[in-house]
Write a protein that holds these residues in place. Structure first.
Motif, mmCIF file in Angstrom:
data_model
loop_
_atom_site.group_PDB
_atom_site.id
_atom_site.type_symbol
_atom_site.label_atom_id
_atom_site.label_comp_id
_atom_site.label_asym_id
_atom_site.label_seq_id
_atom_site.Cartn_x
_atom_site.Cartn_y
_atom_site.Cartn_z
ATOM 1 N N PHE A 176 -31.010 46.436 34.774
ATOM 2 C CA PHE A 176 -32.103 45.735 34.098
ATOM 3 C C PHE A 176 -31.650 45.282 32.703
ATOM 4 O O PHE A 176 -30.715 45.845 32.129
ATOM 5 N N ASP A 177 -32.316 44.257 32.191
ATOM 6 C CA ASP A 177 -31.952 43.680 30.894
ATOM 7 C C ASP A 177 -32.910 44.074 29.779
ATOM 8 O O ASP A 177 -32.562 44.023 28.597
ATOM 9 N N PHE A 178 -34.118 44.438 30.176
ATOM 10 C CA PHE A 178 -35.182 44.557 29.180
ATOM 11 C C PHE A 178 -36.220 45.544 29.703
ATOM 12 O O PHE A 178 -36.505 45.576 30.894
ATOM 13 N N ALA A 179 -36.757 46.362 28.798
ATOM 14 C CA ALA A 179 -37.830 47.279 29.185
ATOM 15 C C ALA A 179 -38.903 47.289 28.111
ATOM 16 O O ALA A 179 -38.595 47.145 26.921
ATOM 17 N N PHE A 180 -40.138 47.443 28.531
ATOM 18 C CA PHE A 180 -41.264 47.551 27.598
ATOM 19 C C PHE A 180 -42.044 48.800 27.951
ATOM 20 O O PHE A 180 -42.534 48.942 29.070
ATOM 21 N N ILE A 181 -42.132 49.726 26.994
ATOM 22 C CA ILE A 181 -42.837 50.989 27.222
ATOM 23 C C ILE A 181 -44.131 50.987 26.420
ATOM 24 O O ILE A 181 -44.120 50.909 25.188
ATOM 25 N N ASP A 182 -45.255 51.046 27.132
ATOM 26 C CA ASP A 182 -46.566 51.010 26.489
ATOM 27 C C ASP A 182 -47.557 51.729 27.398
ATOM 28 O O ASP A 182 -48.407 51.097 28.026
ATOM 29 N N ALA A 183 -47.409 53.047 27.492
ATOM 30 C CA ALA A 183 -48.259 53.820 28.394
ATOM 31 C C ALA A 183 -48.626 55.137 27.710
ATOM 32 O O ALA A 183 -48.662 55.193 26.487
ATOM 33 N N ASP A 184 -48.908 56.183 28.496
ATOM 34 C CA ASP A 184 -49.298 57.472 27.923
ATOM 35 C C ASP A 184 -48.200 57.995 26.993
ATOM 36 O O ASP A 184 -47.042 58.112 27.378
ATOM 37 N N LYS A 185 -48.625 58.291 25.757
ATOM 38 C CA LYS A 185 -47.641 58.587 24.700
ATOM 39 C C LYS A 185 -46.897 59.909 24.948
ATOM 40 O O LYS A 185 -45.749 60.071 24.530
#
Ligand code: CA
Length: 220
Positions: free
Chosen positions: A137-146
């Motif tokens: 993968f090239d890119f990840a976005f983490i925006d979930a349960d902290k």
């Protein structure tokens, strides 16, 4: 003028959006639809979505992992920025919001780029690793349960290639990170996560005061 990040009051923020935001119409409609949902504060800010879209372009990303879909607003920004053969694997546990998300992905014509996995994200990320998808993968976005940020981050770091980027949202957590009275699990998790990344030699680090604070981690 000052050599530190400017304070952003409502008026200046409006100006920033007026001058800086080019939000495609389908995204504006999705944003309006999301306002009606409970937990609408979970939606990404428009300037943040636009920034991530540009990061996708800058890195030439083709394969993206997103942890935390919600109504698919950030997903749609990224999907529109991806090339025709681009792919986003997005993880969430809520069937209800995914219904909104899928409707707008279809309206934007990006549904073929997006694969939504409705189950705990750790399960999806672990399976990707089992299926030899490390460094693919090239890119990840983490925006979930902290509370799970660190676990998501460690898996995403394996899943992205060297030179790939992980963006992590809410790292300033409404200012709670510096509030000595706050000791809830989410706040403590974000504090620990931020400390960890500060020392993490596997990445280059940038922490930006965009929206609720976003960290960029460039994998070495
Ligand atoms: Ca967020």
């Amino acid at each position: 003028m000052a050599n530190r990040t400017i304070n952003m009051d409502e008026k200046l923020y409006s100006y920033l959006l007026d001058m800086g935001l080019r939000e495609p119409e389908v995204l504006a409609r999705l944003r309006e639809a999301t306002e009606a949902e409970e937990l609408s504060v979970m939606r990404s800010a428009p300037e943040q979505g636009q920034f991530m879209a540009m990061l996708i372009r800058l890195t030439g990303a083709r394969r993206v992992i997103e942890v935390g879909t919600y109504t698919g607003y950030a997903t749609l920004w990224m999907a529109l920025a991806l090339p025709e053969d681009g792919q986003i694997i997005t993880c969430d546990i809520s069937e209800r919001w995914s219904f909104v998300a899928r409707r707008f992905w279809e309206q934007a014509g990006v549904q073929d780029k997006v694969s939504l996995y409705l189950r705990p994200a750790l399960q999806t990320l672990d399976e990707l690793l089992e299926f030899d998808e490390a460094a693919s993968f090239d890119f990840a976005f983490i925006d979930a349960d902290k509370e799970n940020y660190e676990l998501y981050y460690e898996r995403c770091l394996q899943l992205i290639r060297a030179g790939g980027v992980i963006v992590i949202d809410n790292v300033l957590w409404g200012g709670s990170v510096i509030d000595d009275a706050k000791h809830d699990s989410a706040t403590e998790a974000i504090r620990a996560f931020n400390r960890k990344l500060k020392e993490d030699q596997r990445i280059e680090l940038v922490m930006l005061p965009v929206a609720d604070g976003m960290t960029l981690a460039l994998k070495q």
